[in-house]
Write an enzyme that holds these catalytic residues in place. Sequence first.
Site: not given
Length: 466
Positions: A81, A154, A178
């Site tokens: 990420k 997210s 998330s």
Amino acid sequence: MTAELHYKSITELSDLYRRRELKPSEVTQASLDRIAQFDKRFNAYMTVLGERALRQAKKADDEIAKGIHRGPLHGVPIGLKDLCYTAFAPTGGGTMIHAKFVPSHNATVVDRLELGGAISIGKLKMTEGAYTSHHPEDDAPLNPWSADHWVGSSSSGSGVATSAGLCYGAIGSDTGGSIRFPSATCGLTGIKPTWGRVSRYGVFPLADSLDHVGPMCRSAADAAAMLGVIAGADPNDPTALQAPVPNYLAQLGGGMRGLRIGVDRSYTQDGIDPQVVKALIEAERALAALGAGIREVRFPAYEKLVSQWIPMCSVETAEAHLATYPSRKSEYGPDLAQLIDQGHTMTGVEIAAIHHERLKFTGALAALFEDIDLLLVPTMPVPIPTLTKMGEYGADPNVLLNILRFTAPFDFSGSPTITMPMGMSSDAMPLSFQLVGPHLSEHVLARAGHAYQSITDWHTRRPPIG
């Protein structure tokens, strides 16, 4: 290389490497080819690290040929990420301000993955600052199950890349859901560890006291493998827990027999979509068939706390962005800017009230776990919404808070959860549930998830992309 290769499990790849039936360089090249073929459609990657990944893969080839095995992730392509610091690639955190920022050091999770032999195949897209929406100038990742449906926030790129076979697992982060939302929307298995179980050193914060870092994979076994590599104390992060890290993979075979599963039917069924309720009841029956004892419980009062998630997040986000906000406000997207503006208006008295509510809830939840081992809840109160519906939700704060009903409480309490697919909705999208445990019970969660997946096949379903 066939499409089936891209959906091999991490544990399968590790075994194939050991038997010399596959090489990391072959798998990495095939992954890069698949990214080149499909990612223009899905927008999962911010940066693809092709040349570096192939160098790492060749090193893994050589080590394995010499009988050196670094662990279950050795030679496995993993996505990062884009809030994880990498000294070898930009780390933008979903923002435009930091789009070209190259840190001087790696995040601890990145170093631990690479020390374990994992191949960092690329940096994955995410919402701006890890909040709810992507920056207006960024092309958001698209759900491989259906481009018309929400992909979650997210850790959107992490969910898309893992689900579409563009990596074998990914790092996600979770402040209000998330890891769990993109795992749910993409048919994945994600572990949100206990707060502090995984170091946050070198990870862009959204809200430090709520942020969790964990794995997003295609099975409980794979998530256990990743967690075992990244978890543990870290001298660079004083909030990282000192507790020893168990061998999660070695404990997967314990099964469900004897585990006490708590169910609050009012919490998990009242006002919840019938499709979600039906699938959750089937999941409960499967757990009972495996030998778990089902116990009726009363979940602590949570409504007030959930309503305080956005205010609490706003304060901590405002603190995290002091260096660039409001001095560079024009470079922020509207949603993250609005959150930070709210944070600057919060008073100390308001923050104290949230803190006290958080302490009360956390204590009541800990007391609940004196009588049960795990708690069974959905991940979302509705099937995966369409993008149009999510736009409507965003305009109604009450609906948005309802989406957080089963996620935000466990960020406040720092409780570990495992999220898994449990069925399919009427529009052929994955449905998902969570098991929640007391602090540092990740070994039990992984064991229970693996047992459930041993008698169900929802986690083996793949998006219709070829």
